[in-house]
Write an enzyme that holds these catalytic residues in place. Structure first.
Site, PDB file in Angstrom:
ATOM      1  N   SER A   1      39.873 -96.566  44.720  1.00 40.72           N
ATOM      2  CA  SER A   1      39.972 -95.368  43.878  1.00 40.72           C
ATOM      3  C   SER A   1      39.309 -95.606  42.590  1.00 40.72           C
ATOM      4  CB  SER A   1      41.249 -94.668  43.866  1.00 40.72           C
ATOM      5  OG  SER A   1      41.211 -93.565  43.400  1.00 40.72           O
TER       6      SER A   1
ATOM      7  N   GLY B   1      37.000 -91.871  45.788  1.00 37.95           N
ATOM      8  CA  GLY B   1      37.101 -93.117  44.786  1.00 37.95           C
ATOM      9  C   GLY B   1      36.002 -93.151  43.539  1.00 37.95           C
TER      10      GLY B   1
ATOM     11  N   PRO C   1      35.725 -87.026  47.668  1.00 36.19           N
ATOM     12  CA  PRO C   1      36.142 -87.398  46.328  1.00 36.19           C
ATOM     13  C   PRO C   1      37.267 -86.244  45.962  1.00 36.19           C
ATOM     14  CG  PRO C   1      34.077 -85.907  46.205  1.00 36.19           C
ATOM     15  CD  PRO C   1      34.495 -86.456  47.923  1.00 36.19           C
TER      16      PRO C   1
ATOM     17  N   ARG D   1      39.489 -87.229  42.665  1.00 41.11           N
ATOM     18  CA  ARG D   1      39.543 -87.205  41.043  1.00 41.11           C
ATOM     19  C   ARG D   1      38.164 -86.922  40.419  1.00 41.11           C
ATOM     20  NH1 ARG D   1      42.284 -92.037  39.031  1.00 41.11           N
ATOM     21  NH2 ARG D   1      42.153 -92.652  41.220  1.00 41.11           N
TER      22      ARG D   1
ATOM     23  N   ARG E   1      51.002 -92.120  35.709  1.00 41.49           N
ATOM     24  CA  ARG E   1      49.650 -93.119  35.788  1.00 41.49           C
ATOM     25  C   ARG E   1      50.064 -94.148  34.764  1.00 41.49           C
ATOM     26  NH1 ARG E   1      45.125 -92.239  35.732  1.00 41.49           N
ATOM     27  NH2 ARG E   1      44.509 -93.704  37.538  1.00 41.49           N
TER      28      ARG E   1
ATOM     29  N   TYR F   1      50.265 -97.772  36.785  1.00 41.47           N
ATOM     30  CA  TYR F   1      49.091 -98.378  36.755  1.00 41.47           C
ATOM     31  C   TYR F   1      48.438 -98.999  35.480  1.00 41.47           C
ATOM     32  CZ  TYR F   1      48.685 -95.340  40.791  1.00 41.47           C
ATOM     33  OH  TYR F   1      48.729 -94.372  41.751  1.00 41.47           O
TER      34      TYR F   1
ATOM     35  N   CYS G   1      64.476 -91.589  29.847  1.00 41.56           N
ATOM     36  CA  CYS G   1      65.343 -92.739  29.297  1.00 41.56           C
ATOM     37  C   CYS G   1      64.778 -94.159  29.707  1.00 41.56           C
ATOM     38  CB  CYS G   1      66.804 -92.316  29.859  1.00 41.56           C
ATOM     39  SG  CYS G   1      67.343 -90.914  29.255  1.00 41.56           S
ATOM     40  N   GLU G   2      63.636 -94.335  29.338  1.00 44.71           N
ATOM     41  CA  GLU G   2      62.975 -95.479  30.042  1.00 44.71           C
ATOM     42  C   GLU G   2      62.012 -95.923  28.674  1.00 44.71           C
ATOM     43  OE1 GLU G   2      62.864 -95.374  33.802  1.00 44.71           O
ATOM     44  OE2 GLU G   2      61.159 -96.838  34.103  1.00 44.71           O
TER      45      GLU G   2
END
Ligand code: LLP
Length: 460
Positions: free
Chosen positions: A233, A271, A314, A316, A357, A361, A388-389
């Site tokens: 992708s 992809g 496809p 994305r 994302r 990633y 909370c991160e």
């Protein structure tokens, strides 16, 4: 990178076609001022540019049809619903002549509910449940893509039980061609869960793919319509697609030589990479179509086999650039870094629950101040969410006007794919709505979740 502070008019890539700065400096999308959209629908909100999405779907179909007609064969474009599927989106892509690729019962159910005919739907999945298989058979889907040897018998047995007539199936090949970003690598034995490897067994025997193909041919309940491969992708280099085309056609020729069965179809997956940042260059549909068609023609000629009908999937490239996310700025906090510089942390009212994302990633996004142009002097900013991160980052690094302040609207580009579809309720944050815009009209495709929705699932 930011557009000049005095920019007016269309913003261009990575934004959808209708995004522009209006006369007073506020962003407009689909002919609507983002301030009005935020007032009406609240923030955060995913905004989907219907005409942009439709145009991308149509262009993909047209350029692929033209390129494959030139080599003397046909091609179908399936929209990969995993990128984002709703009833309206299924109807839009179907209207534009696309078929729909699904990978779960949920996606299949939405496509069917939208009225997409079963024969124009494909079902994928490396772990299809009995229920998903049964539902696909009942809907008489156009193809089920088999992903393992045991699935050959599971689908064939289900056909026998339901007496629905032979199921049209493809076998997903693992070709060793993997792509993503700017590179592709080829290895013969892959350590991943999808498909069946085309590499011969260690003792020189049949590959797992060939074993499965022969098993399919041995079951009268199955009609082997083709071979499938998906290389990855967000691919920005078409070389990987050309390489996989040659490999899949070689397997098809080998199967024909051994069994006399030349399967009529080949799917080359999805992809196709898009632009997320202003400096990114998307993989142009014309370029992929031409490279794939010429790779296919060359490989088939070399093998001495006639060309199959092709398809692609496809996701994305259809929906990604058509979407943006609108956020409202809350806290703005200058943070002194150890090298003496200052980073301005701009907290917005969403975050990793509506776009995982960046955290998952390290994906980069582009944000701009959306309700006004702001001051010409810029600050190094990081847009973060409300979770909370500390990894809850929306845009890792960007330049924003130095006067960015609480109450401002920020827009993040190209969030249409894998944003809402991968959203969660982390920290019990309700998921934002998806609002379609076109020709000055907005319409809610998926409404905002509420605390009541969350409590409705909680059995106390
Ligand atoms: N066909 C198959 C068999 C696939 O596995 C995929 C994506 C597609 C088509 C569509 O790929 P696209 O054209 O959308 O790149 N969550 C990740 C992407 C995962 C893609 C999984 N399969 C992300 O957010 O980047």
């Amino acid at each position: 990178m930011n557009e000049p502070a005095d920019a007016r008019g269309p913003l261009g890539s990575p934004w959808s076609a209708s995004v522009e700065r209006g006369e007073d400096g506020a962003l407009r999308v689909g002919g609507l001022d983002v301030r009005a959209l935020a007032d009406e629908h609240g923030t955060p909100a995913y905004v989907l540019d219907e005409l942009d999405l439709r145009a991308r779907a149509r262009v993909l179909r047209l350029v692929f049809q033209a390129a494959f007609a030139e080599i003397g064969t046909g091609v179908d474009v399936y929209y990969a619903g995993k990128a984002f599927l709703s009833v309206a989106v299924a109807r839009w892509v179907a209207d534009e002549g696309l078929l729909v690729d699904t990978s779960t019962g949920g996606e299949l159910g939405v496509a069917l509910f939208a009225g997409v005919p079963g024969e124009r739907i494909g079902l994928h999945g490396n772990n299809k449940s009995d229920g998903e298989i049964a539902r696909a058979l009942d809907a008489r889907v156009g193809r089920i893509v088999l992903d393992s040897l045991d699935e050959v018998d599971r689908v064939a047995d289900a056909v026998a039980r339901r007496a629905t007539g032979p199921a049209r199936v493809m076998v997903r090949l693992t070709t060793g061609v993997h792509a993503g970003g700017h590179e592709y690598i080829a290895t013969s034995h892959e350590d991943q869960k999808f498909g069946l490897s085309i590499a011969p067994a260690p003792d020189g025997g049949d590959s797992p793919a060939m074993t499965a193909l022969l098993a399919v041919l041995a079951r009268p309940e199955l009609e082997l319509i083709g071979l499938h491969a998906h290389i990855g992708s967000q691919v920005l280099d078409p070389a990987g697609f050309a390489a996989v085309t040659a490999k899949v056609l070689a397997v098809r020729a080998e199967l024909a030589a051994r069994t006399g069965v030349l399967v009529p179809e080949v799917d080359l997956g999805g992809g196709f990479g898009i632009a997320y940042l202003p400096q990114d260059v998307a993989l142009a549909p014309e370029r992929i179509a031409k490279e794939l068609a010429s790779a296919a023609a060359e490989a088939a000629a070399g093998l001495g086999t006639p060309l199959p009908r092709f398809s692609i999937e496809p996701g994305r490239a259809v929906v990604g650039p058509a979407g943006l996310t609108l956020y409202r700025v809350g806290t703005v906090k200058p943070v002194q870094l150890s090298d003496g510089t200052v980073r301005t942390y701009v907290s917005v009212d969403g975050g990793m629950s509506d776009n995982i994302r960046p955290a998952l990633y390290g994906a980069a996004y582009h944000a701009v101040l959306a309700d006004r142009v702001g001051s010409p002097d810029l600050v190094q900013a990081r847009v973060v969410g409300k979770h909370c991160e500390s990894g809850d980052i929306v845009v890792h690094d960007c330049l924003l006007p130095a006067d960015v302040r609480r109450g401002d609207l920020l827009a993040v580009a190209a969030t249409g794919a894998y944003g809402r579809s991968m959203a969660s309720n982390y920290n019990l944050v309700p998921r934002p709505p998806v609002v379609a815009v076109a020709d000055g009209v907005s319409r809610v495709l998926i409404r905002r979740e509420t605390e009541k929705d969350l409590l409705a699932l909680d059995q106390g």
